[in-house]
Design a protein around this motif. Structure first.
Motif, mmCIF file in Angstrom:
data_model
loop_
_atom_site.group_PDB
_atom_site.id
_atom_site.type_symbol
_atom_site.label_atom_id
_atom_site.label_comp_id
_atom_site.label_asym_id
_atom_site.label_seq_id
_atom_site.Cartn_x
_atom_site.Cartn_y
_atom_site.Cartn_z
ATOM 1 N N TYR A 1 10.271 -6.287 -8.085
ATOM 2 C CA TYR A 1 9.041 -7.288 -8.384
ATOM 3 C C TYR A 1 8.307 -7.530 -9.137
ATOM 4 O O TYR A 1 7.965 -5.953 -9.879
ATOM 5 C CB TYR A 1 8.242 -7.413 -6.922
ATOM 6 N N GLU B 1 5.612 -9.077 -12.817
ATOM 7 C CA GLU B 1 4.675 -10.394 -12.975
ATOM 8 C C GLU B 1 4.629 -10.080 -14.729
ATOM 9 O O GLU B 1 5.023 -9.008 -15.214
ATOM 10 C CB GLU B 1 2.870 -9.890 -12.422
ATOM 11 N N SER C 1 0.241 0.697 -6.474
ATOM 12 C CA SER C 1 1.589 -0.502 -6.612
ATOM 13 C C SER C 1 0.582 -1.108 -8.854
ATOM 14 O O SER C 1 -0.145 -0.663 -9.542
ATOM 15 C CB SER C 1 1.513 -1.308 -6.569
ATOM 16 N N ASP D 1 6.535 -3.619 -10.173
ATOM 17 C CA ASP D 1 6.337 -2.682 -8.024
ATOM 18 C C ASP D 1 7.107 -2.207 -8.055
ATOM 19 O O ASP D 1 8.661 -2.007 -8.154
ATOM 20 C CB ASP D 1 5.627 -3.797 -7.299
ATOM 21 N N GLY E 1 3.910 -1.574 -2.739
ATOM 22 C CA GLY E 1 3.873 -3.409 -3.287
ATOM 23 C C GLY E 1 4.797 -4.030 -3.014
ATOM 24 O O GLY E 1 4.689 -4.368 -1.648
ATOM 25 N N ARG E 2 4.977 -5.137 -3.493
ATOM 26 C CA ARG E 2 5.515 -6.051 -3.446
ATOM 27 C C ARG E 2 7.173 -5.956 -3.676
ATOM 28 O O ARG E 2 8.100 -7.081 -3.211
ATOM 29 C CB ARG E 2 5.202 -7.332 -4.032
ATOM 30 N N SER E 3 7.649 -5.119 -3.982
ATOM 31 C CA SER E 3 9.407 -5.172 -4.382
ATOM 32 C C SER E 3 9.837 -4.813 -2.668
ATOM 33 O O SER E 3 9.258 -4.059 -1.883
ATOM 34 C CB SER E 3 9.476 -3.061 -5.237
ATOM 35 N N SER E 4 10.890 -4.491 -2.495
ATOM 36 C CA SER E 4 11.720 -4.667 -1.875
ATOM 37 C C SER E 4 11.746 -2.946 -1.451
ATOM 38 O O SER E 4 11.542 -1.790 -2.073
ATOM 39 C CB SER E 4 13.214 -4.707 -1.760
ATOM 40 N N GLU E 5 11.465 -2.759 -0.218
ATOM 41 C CA GLU E 5 11.387 -1.643 0.314
ATOM 42 C C GLU E 5 13.389 -0.871 0.474
ATOM 43 O O GLU E 5 13.757 -1.618 1.778
ATOM 44 C CB GLU E 5 10.861 -0.823 1.667
ATOM 45 N N GLN F 1 -7.196 -2.957 -1.139
ATOM 46 C CA GLN F 1 -5.641 -3.717 -1.727
ATOM 47 C C GLN F 1 -4.354 -2.142 -1.761
ATOM 48 O O GLN F 1 -3.801 -1.923 -0.901
ATOM 49 C CB GLN F 1 -5.173 -3.723 -3.071
ATOM 50 N N GLU G 1 -1.830 -0.776 0.964
ATOM 51 C CA GLU G 1 -0.153 -0.727 0.581
ATOM 52 C C GLU G 1 -0.294 0.375 0.817
ATOM 53 O O GLU G 1 1.153 0.649 1.389
ATOM 54 C CB GLU G 1 -0.473 -0.619 -0.583
ATOM 55 N N ARG H 1 1.122 0.448 4.686
ATOM 56 C CA ARG H 1 2.703 -0.163 4.677
ATOM 57 C C ARG H 1 4.072 0.625 4.621
ATOM 58 O O ARG H 1 5.110 0.571 4.864
ATOM 59 C CB ARG H 1 2.110 -1.611 3.729
#
Length: 267
Positions: free
Chosen positions: A5, A7, A26, A47, A52-56, A158, A162, A165
């Motif tokens: 992911y 930006e 992240s 990320d 963050g919002r990248s795939s695990e 945040q 994270e 998660r």
């Protein structure tokens, strides 16, 4: 399948800066850098896998992640100058990226990169994490960790969410890659102009790693930041931004003069 992911900020026709964060955080760690550099650069904030919002994925691989970053650079760079800026895990990834494609990146800022493997520590990572993993969800423990990393109060929630998660397996994988990383053999052939930064208050192993990078490639320039530990860009964002911007400007002008101020010294 591993996906990253990211930006984008700033002028997409300007030189490209790619920011690579450290482990356990992240892309938000660069929040104080983006508004500053987006005025002059096209900024891309990634990320990393498992963050963050990248795939695990099922594990973290330095080499595979470096290949993914290179693929992304090939996709978005469009023959523009490329700058990589990375901290800790992200700094190690820069070393891996430029070693994999020695002529791809024009300039790089390598902040606090550990390049001395610690095999005895690596052996202890899995059992230690399995015992201590419940502490990650403990806010008091997380606040102590956040202070060590200079994470600002407004970013703590945040950071904490994270951290909670990230799976135990991914954390072990990231730490093993981090603690076993060494300078790739091909690093000696890298043509990228590199600024190697380390905090004066960082552990001796980190300072030795910085010296190892300098000794391995003549295109590396070293800088020690006074009175700072592990987390230069978070501890003093304005100083970090000024140092990096002036250094990049000098490189782009083909000016080899050293940038110096009382806040830091070169080695």
């Amino acid at each position: 399948m591993l996906t990253l992911y990211y930006e984008e900020y700033g002028d997409k026709n300007a030189p490209l800066i790619v920011f690579l964060h450290g482990g356990g955080v992240s892309g938000w760690m660069w929040a104080q850098q983006i508004p500053f550099f987006a005025r002059h650069y096209h900024c891309l904030v990634i990320d990393l896998p498992g963050h963050g919002r990248s795939s695990e994925d099922s594990y973290f691989s330095m080499k595979e992640t470096a290949v993914k970053i290179i693929d992304l650079l090939d996709k978005v760079a469009n023959n523009r100058k490329i700058v990589l800026i990375g901290f800790s895990l992200g700094a190690q990834l820069i070393v891996q990226v430029v070693s994999t494609r020695p002529n791809l990146v024009n300039t790089a800022v390598i902040v606090s990169a550990l390049v001395r493997p610690m095999p005895s520590v690596v052996k202890c990572i899995a059992p230690a994490i399995k015992l201590s993993f419940p502490l990650i969800s403990n806010k008091t423990f997380s606040k102590i960790q956040a202070r060590t990393l200079y994470i600002p109060q407004e970013k703590f929630t945040q950071y904490y969410e994270e951290s909670c998660r990230m799976s135990q397996h991914m954390l072990i994988s990231v730490l093993k890659e981090n603690m076993s990383f060494s300078i790739p053999e091909n690093f000696q052939h890298v043509t990228t102009s590199m600024l190697v930064m380390v905090g004066e208050k960082e552990k001796a192993m980190m300072k030795k790693s910085a010296n190892d990078l300098l000794a391995s490639n003549g295109n590396c320039h070293g800088m020690v930041i006074a009175d700072i530990g592990h987390g230069i860009s978070l501890a003093n964002p304005s100083l970090f931004n000024d140092i990096v911007y002036d250094w990049l400007s000098a490189r782009h002008r083909n000016n080899s003069e050293k940038y110096e101020c009382q806040a830091h010294k070169q080695f």
